[in-house]
Design a protein around this motif. Structure first.
Motif, PDB file in Angstrom:
ATOM      1  N   ASN B  47      23.860  45.266  32.750  1.00 24.34           N
ATOM      2  CA  ASN B  47      22.760  45.364  31.785  1.00 24.34           C
ATOM      3  C   ASN B  47      21.990  44.061  31.673  1.00 24.34           C
ATOM      4  N   LEU B  48      22.747  42.964  31.686  1.00 28.53           N
ATOM      5  CA  LEU B  48      22.131  41.648  31.591  1.00 28.53           C
ATOM      6  C   LEU B  48      21.258  41.390  32.821  1.00 28.53           C
ATOM      7  N   ALA B  49      21.821  41.653  34.010  1.00 26.19           N
ATOM      8  CA  ALA B  49      21.083  41.411  35.249  1.00 26.19           C
ATOM      9  C   ALA B  49      19.835  42.289  35.313  1.00 26.19           C
ATOM     10  N   LEU B  50      19.969  43.532  34.829  1.00 29.65           N
ATOM     11  CA  LEU B  50      18.812  44.441  34.808  1.00 29.65           C
ATOM     12  C   LEU B  50      17.721  43.922  33.881  1.00 29.65           C
ATOM     13  N   ALA B  51      18.142  43.467  32.697  1.00 27.75           N
ATOM     14  CA  ALA B  51      17.162  42.957  31.734  1.00 27.75           C
ATOM     15  C   ALA B  51      16.448  41.747  32.299  1.00 27.75           C
ATOM     16  N   TRP B  52      17.203  40.871  32.956  1.00 27.24           N
ATOM     17  CA  TRP B  52      16.577  39.711  33.600  1.00 27.24           C
ATOM     18  C   TRP B  52      15.583  40.159  34.660  1.00 27.24           C
ATOM     19  N   ALA B  53      16.034  41.081  35.502  1.00 29.06           N
ATOM     20  CA  ALA B  53      15.186  41.535  36.604  1.00 29.06           C
ATOM     21  C   ALA B  53      13.888  42.129  36.073  1.00 29.06           C
ATOM     22  N   ASN B  88      26.914  39.082  41.468  1.00 26.11           N
ATOM     23  CA  ASN B  88      27.268  38.852  40.061  1.00 26.11           C
ATOM     24  C   ASN B  88      28.785  38.952  39.942  1.00 26.11           C
ATOM     25  N   ALA B  89      29.382  38.044  39.169  1.00 24.62           N
ATOM     26  CA  ALA B  89      30.830  38.137  38.992  1.00 24.62           C
ATOM     27  C   ALA B  89      31.200  37.696  37.590  1.00 24.62           C
ATOM     28  N   SER B  90      32.091  38.458  36.952  1.00 21.29           N
ATOM     29  CA  SER B  90      32.552  38.054  35.628  1.00 21.29           C
ATOM     30  C   SER B  90      33.840  37.246  35.759  1.00 21.29           C
ATOM     31  N   ARG B  91      34.194  36.857  36.973  1.00 13.25           N
ATOM     32  CA  ARG B  91      35.320  35.940  37.196  1.00 13.25           C
ATOM     33  C   ARG B  91      34.895  34.966  38.302  1.00 13.25           C
ATOM     34  N   ALA B  92      35.601  33.819  38.377  1.00 15.52           N
ATOM     35  CA  ALA B  92      35.277  32.862  39.430  1.00 15.52           C
ATOM     36  C   ALA B  92      35.745  33.406  40.770  1.00 15.52           C
ATOM     37  N   ILE B  93      35.097  32.947  41.839  1.00 16.62           N
ATOM     38  CA  ILE B  93      35.470  33.400  43.173  1.00 16.62           C
ATOM     39  C   ILE B  93      36.895  32.929  43.493  1.00 16.62           C
ATOM     40  N   LYS B  94      37.672  33.797  44.155  1.00 22.32           N
ATOM     41  CA  LYS B  94      39.075  33.454  44.451  1.00 22.32           C
ATOM     42  C   LYS B  94      39.152  32.591  45.700  1.00 22.32           C
ATOM     43  N   GLN B 279      13.758  31.358  28.369  1.00 29.51           N
ATOM     44  CA  GLN B 279      13.352  32.747  28.190  1.00 29.51           C
ATOM     45  C   GLN B 279      14.486  33.703  28.577  1.00 29.51           C
ATOM     46  N   ALA B 280      15.125  33.427  29.725  1.00 28.34           N
ATOM     47  CA  ALA B 280      16.188  34.306  30.194  1.00 28.34           C
ATOM     48  C   ALA B 280      17.422  34.187  29.315  1.00 28.34           C
ATOM     49  N   GLN B 281      17.702  32.987  28.821  1.00 28.52           N
ATOM     50  CA  GLN B 281      18.877  32.801  27.974  1.00 28.52           C
ATOM     51  C   GLN B 281      18.677  33.455  26.601  1.00 28.52           C
ATOM     52  N   ASP B 282      17.411  33.644  26.248  1.00 23.85           N
ATOM     53  CA  ASP B 282      17.097  34.388  25.031  1.00 23.85           C
ATOM     54  C   ASP B 282      17.551  35.843  25.177  1.00 23.85           C
ATOM     55  N   ILE B 283      17.320  36.393  26.376  1.00 19.22           N
ATOM     56  CA  ILE B 283      17.764  37.753  26.663  1.00 19.22           C
ATOM     57  C   ILE B 283      19.290  37.827  26.588  1.00 19.22           C
ATOM     58  N   VAL B 284      19.961  36.769  27.050  1.00 21.68           N
ATOM     59  CA  VAL B 284      21.424  36.697  26.993  1.00 21.68           C
ATOM     60  C   VAL B 284      21.893  36.911  25.555  1.00 21.68           C
ATOM     61  N   THR B 285      21.280  36.180  24.631  1.00 19.46           N
ATOM     62  CA  THR B 285      21.656  36.291  23.228  1.00 19.46           C
ATOM     63  C   THR B 285      21.408  37.700  22.712  1.00 19.46           C
ATOM     64  N   LYS B 286      20.256  38.269  23.083  1.00 18.59           N
ATOM     65  CA  LYS B 286      19.893  39.593  22.590  1.00 18.59           C
ATOM     66  C   LYS B 286      20.896  40.648  23.046  1.00 18.59           C
ATOM     67  N   LEU B 287      21.442  40.486  24.241  1.00 15.67           N
ATOM     68  CA  LEU B 287      22.367  41.481  24.761  1.00 15.67           C
ATOM     69  C   LEU B 287      23.806  41.240  24.315  1.00 15.67           C
ATOM     70  N   GLY B 288      24.015  40.248  23.472  1.00 18.40           N
ATOM     71  CA  GLY B 288      25.351  40.051  22.921  1.00 18.40           C
ATOM     72  C   GLY B 288      26.229  39.112  23.723  1.00 18.40           C
TER      73      GLY B 288
END
Lengths: 298, 295
Positions: B47-53, B88-94, B279-288
């Motif tokens: 959702n975040l990546a979509l909003a950014w895009a 996109n990854a919600s964890r660091a690369i192994k 601007q993009a980090q503002d979207i971050v906040t909006k999406l929780g």
């Protein structure tokens, strides 16, 4: 020689025939699709694991027993509430209420029948569940009983509307005959009108209960969705997870062709078989040969 | 009869399946985008990546960004195969993934693009204000069943969780229930209520003094109480906030990453620079989610 029927009539007859047969074809298509997608589950998951009591698909626990029993307890609970309330309301509207009240009640019930179930779920979360928790001092209001109450709310309008229609078609002469032999109004309703309208009332109950077993949105919102095996005495007052809610919430995210996907379709097959069984029972009751006494009466 | 209704529904579905959506790239051949960015990976971040895009494409019509999910592992694998520009990854690369990358001549470069914190919430009437991770784990695994065992009132504990398809559910299972131990087999207690939405959890916690729940920081409403969480019993208890997530003291938080092959250049670099911008980090906040500190 056969008499020539007009072309338009033959076309209409044919198209009605096609429409009629197509429903059979579609049921068979649905069944074969369900079996094709669901049957692999039997090979991928041993039967022992399928009948286990833990449902946690992301770690490969595929026990579907809590889901089946969860659906059953909610549906049976709903039926126990909806049948007496629905048939009672129908009797009142058809036999007891004065004409002017009848004209208000009948359309109101039919409006209720069209009430969107997601709105009912909202009412459940905001009103029914908190009140039940306070009233019965339960740990949480998201329970099988909450689901049963709301499903009864879905089933009742259907039951009332159809059984009222059925009772309306019982000829007035039947009732007059009852009164003539000295039966009270109640005895006439119970002994004459209701038995005469029996098949219609049964059909109403089957339709109402059938609607509640397939209902998804409301139960997903108010039953808590905890896959616990509901076998304790107080299970009605605890959270349960139904088959429909499981399919609805998990199908969207599951990888096509995975074990989890096949098991979800297996649950679909079970749901299909249950509603098939309900419908077959219903037609068996409605279509069975009338007793001699009934033949004479009609 | 309900079968008949289902058939009608199926028919409608079949009919709808026949209608193919008109995709924008078919209609706009004349103004073909100059830069095409393929972006794949974590479902948490979709959702975040979509909003950014969407926001970026509005400002830069020459750039086209396509976003798909599939999971962090899928995204990184696609980057190693060279089929996407950003993973996109919600964890660091192994470490193993880095080795595979080197073998195939890909050099993953890491960008922290946002942070995600999970707040543990209770009803405001509940006197409990803080818990250790071990205590939360014991609550959710079913070892602790009454608030009095934690020094609260004599009330049964009602455990609330998101559905199993939620990334937050899996993260909570791994980080809190299993305390980050990969070999641990601890599961959620069977009577844990699995609610289909964040709103369902906050609504139940708001009304029910027995309940405990968890949710992304952005979904928390003022009518529920957030608990301060400590990593160990002798550690300090920290409330989740943008500040405590950014300085790393709140234990139930994670970084969200984007990976590129080598240092990004041109349009790709502009996009990633924009993502860590205001601007993009503002979207971050909006999406929780929690924005990264650098802004």
């Amino acid at each position: 020689m056969k008499e020539q029927t007009p072309l338009s009539e033959r076309i209409i007859t044919r198209s009605i025939q096609v429409a009629g047969y197509s429903s059979i074809v579609f049921v068979l298509l649905i069944l074969s699709f369900l079996i094709r997608e669901g049957a692999p589950a039997f090979f991928e998951v041993p039967l022992k694991e399928l009948t286990a009591i833990r449902w946690y698909p992301i770690e490969n626990y595929f026990g579907i027993l809590p889901l089946i029993l969860g659906s059953l307890i909610v549906t049976i609970g709903a039926a126990l509430i909806a049948i007496p309330a629905g048939v009672g309301t129908a009797i009142f509207i058809s036999e007891v209420a004065p004409q002017w009240l009848k004209e208000i009640l009948k359309p109101l019930v039919e409006v209720l029948a069209g009430f969107p179930s997601v709105m009912l779920g909202f009412l459940g979360i905001l009103i029914v569940s908190p009140s039940l928790r306070k009233l019965l001092e339960l740990p949480t209001g998201l329970t099988a009983l909450t689901g049963a109450l709301l499903l009864a709310g879905i089933a009742i309008p259907t039951i009332v509307s159809i059984s009222e229609d059925a009772m309306n078609t019982v000829p007035r002469s039947y009732r007059e005959a009852g009164w003539a032999v000295g039966a009270t109004r109640w005895q006439t309703i119970w002994g004459v009108t209701l038995p005469a309208a029996r098949s219609g009332v049964l059909m109403a109950i089957i339709l109402g209960v059938g609607r509640s077993i397939g209902e998804t949105m409301t139960v997903m919102m108010v039953t808590g969705n905890a896959p616990v095996l509901p076998l304790k005495w107080n299970s009605l007052f605890s959270p349960v997870r139904t088959m429909t809610a499981t399919i609805a919430s998990e199908m969207g995210e599951v990888a096509t062709g995975s074990t989890h996907y096949h098991v979800l379709f297996l649950i679909g097959i079970i749901l299909f078989l249950i509603s098939l069984a309900v419908n077959i029972t219903a037609s068996a009751i409605v279509l069975r040969h009338p007793k001699r006494a009934e033949r004479i009466l009609s | 009869m309900s079968i008949h209704r289902k058939i009608v529904m199926l028919l409608i579905l079949l009919l709808m399946a026949g209608c193919s959506p008109v995709t924008s790239d078919e209609s706009g051949d004349s103004s073909a985008p100059a830069v095409y960015i393929e972006n794949k990976g974590s479902d948490t971040m979709v959702n975040l990546a979509l909003a950014w895009a969407e926001a970026y494409q509005q400002a830069h019509p020459e750039v086209q960004v396509s976003v798909t999910g599939g999971g962090s592992g899928t995204g990184i694998a696609a980057l190693l195969n060279g089929t996407v520009s950003i993973a996109n990854a919600s964890r660091a690369i192994k470490a193993e993934e880095v080795d595979t990358a080197k073998a195939s001549g890909v050099e993953p470069v890491e960008f922290v693009v946002a942070r995600d914190a999970i707040a543990v919430i209770v009803n405001p009437q509940n006197p409990i204000n803080q818990l250790t991770l071990q205590q939360i784990s014991d609550i959710y695994s079913g070892k602790i069943n009454n608030w009095s065992e934690l020094g609260g009132e004599d009330r049964p504990i009602v455990r609330l969780s998101r559905e199993t398809n939620s990334g937050t559910h899996v993260y909570f299972l791994e980080t809190v229930l299993r305390l980050g131990d990969k070999k641990s087999k601890i599961l959620f207690s069977m009577d844990t209520l699995l609610l289909p939405s964040s709103e369902g959890i906050t609504a139940e916690v708001r009304d029910n003094p027995n309940a405990i729940g968890y949710d992304g920081l952005g979904y928390i409403i003022p009518e529920v109480k957030m608990l301060a969480v400590a990593k160990t019993g002798d550690g300090s208890f920290v409330l989740p906030s943008v500040a405590s997530v950014n300085d790393g003291t709140y234990p139930v938080s994670r970084d969200l990453y984007m990976y590129t092959d080598g240092q990004p250049e041109g349009g790709l670099k502009q996009y990633l620079d924009w993502i860590v911008g205001l601007q993009a980090q503002d979207i971050v906040t909006k999406l929780g989610f929690v924005p990264v500190a650098a802004q």
